[in-house]
Scaffold this active site. Sequence first.
Site, PDB file in Angstrom:
ATOM      1  N   PRO A 140       0.804  -1.226   0.000  1.00  0.00           N
ATOM      2  CG  PRO A 140      -0.942  -1.593   1.519  1.00  0.00           C
ATOM      3  CD  PRO A 140       0.358  -2.167   1.050  1.00  0.00           C
ATOM      4  N   GLY A 143       4.905   1.235  -3.706  1.00  0.00           N
ATOM      5  CA  GLY A 143       4.643   0.715  -5.039  1.00  0.00           C
ATOM      6  C   GLY A 143       5.884   0.756  -5.893  1.00  0.00           C
ATOM      7  CD1 TRP A 168      -1.913  -1.084  -5.421  1.00  0.00           C
ATOM      8  CD2 TRP A 168      -3.985  -1.358  -6.206  1.00  0.00           C
ATOM      9  NE1 TRP A 168      -2.661  -0.015  -5.000  1.00  0.00           N
ATOM     10  CE2 TRP A 168      -3.949  -0.151  -5.473  1.00  0.00           C
ATOM     11  CE3 TRP A 168      -5.191  -1.744  -6.799  1.00  0.00           C
ATOM     12  CZ2 TRP A 168      -5.051   0.670  -5.312  1.00  0.00           C
ATOM     13  CZ3 TRP A 168      -6.302  -0.927  -6.640  1.00  0.00           C
ATOM     14  CH2 TRP A 168      -6.223   0.262  -5.907  1.00  0.00           C
ATOM     15  CG  ASN A 246      13.419  -6.453 -16.223  1.00  0.00           C
ATOM     16  OD1 ASN A 246      12.829  -5.392 -16.437  1.00  0.00           O
ATOM     17  ND2 ASN A 246      14.640  -6.501 -15.708  1.00  0.00           N
ATOM     18  CB  ALA A 248       5.541  -9.216 -15.901  1.00  0.00           C
ATOM     19  CG  LEU A 344     -15.532   3.719 -32.559  1.00  0.00           C
ATOM     20  CD1 LEU A 344     -15.180   2.854 -31.366  1.00  0.00           C
ATOM     21  CD2 LEU A 344     -16.110   2.878 -33.675  1.00  0.00           C
ATOM     22  CD  GLU A 369       3.868  -6.256 -13.656  1.00  0.00           C
ATOM     23  OE1 GLU A 369       4.837  -6.192 -12.888  1.00  0.00           O
ATOM     24  OE2 GLU A 369       2.957  -7.070 -13.493  1.00  0.00           O
TER      25      GLU A 369
END
Length: 391
Positions: A140, A143, A168, A246, A248, A344, A369
């Site tokens: 928390p 990060g 997370w 790395n 990921a 759109l 990441e």
Amino acid sequence: MTTPLTDPLDLLDLRSSLSDTERDIQSTVAGFLADRVRPSVPEWFDSGTFPRELVPELGKLGLLGMHLQGYGCAGTSAVEYGLACMELEAVDSGLRSFVSVQGSLSMFSVWRFGSEEQKQEWLPRLAAGQAIGCFGLTEPDHGSDPAHMRTRAVRDGGDWILNGTKMWITNGGIADVATVWAQTDSGIRGFLVPRGTPGFTTRDIKNKLSLRASVTSELILDDVRLPDSARLPLAEGLRGPLSCLNEARYGILFGAVGAARDSLQAALEYATTRIQFGRPIGAFQLTQQKLTDRALSVNTSALLALHLGRLKDAGTLRPEQISVGKLNNVREAIATARECRTILGGSGITTEYSPLRHSANLESVLTYEGTSEIHLLTVGRKLTGLSAFTG
């Protein structure tokens, strides 16, 4: 009238640079997703649910830990894995996130740093989709700065006692095993924490506006007692979890291209069929400018991903090059998804069309990441030789 492109990557004929095997894997994954997954994604996103029943099918297809060798893993090349990630994220970032966390974080941490007993116990089941893994690093209050994590593991005789909270965590609420990183008296170490271990609980994060078709959770460790055999014996220091990240990040830089390509495909189809002022809106110059700018972005991002994939297969890919790929490709993918939504019009705000869903998902991809700022400073450090991470 010129025949329009059905695949924006045909603009540079990128498939011609792939081997037959690479094309076959990409086509196989795309075909499976088109038949089995794509029709249901809007519903899953809308309801905020992850299709856990898909996991064994992903394992059967060989997508889980597909770039790892042995233990039931497919042992594909880095480029083949990247192309699979591209197709997964073209459907939804949540699906690619599941595969990335399962293979490049959970399984890779065991494959690279685990004991033979740990590998035999977990990797075949994770590869087959019979078990689900997660990766507990982020906290928390820590990060982007995992070196100062507060989760701590203390020796107690032959055991370890873990206390702390992770936040997370993709797959956390459905994982059968969590790779948890903790501070010890001898530095950061990794531990495998099976679901059901006393003191280990999870809490899913609700009310998400992004990655809704994905499970995101908090991991809570309250005096969790583990034997020393639960420790990853080869993981010492922060280099362990960062090497997993790395892996990921590499999948992400391919996946982002898929989200951008899918957004552009939706906009192209709409632009050539939507009639305004007596002609398709794709015939107007401003619309063609948007489509061309975004096609250039998608194609150059794909070229970058393929180049980095070739470097990885050659064993020469460096961390700052992965940062270049994630920073550029995710940033460009968000811009593409947003621009395509404008083509759109009002229809683009519904789940019937993918660009706004991709845009929302990519906000998470931009952050996890390694945030875009972290990757920017990683590249800056390489360019200047000076670190901006510390005072």
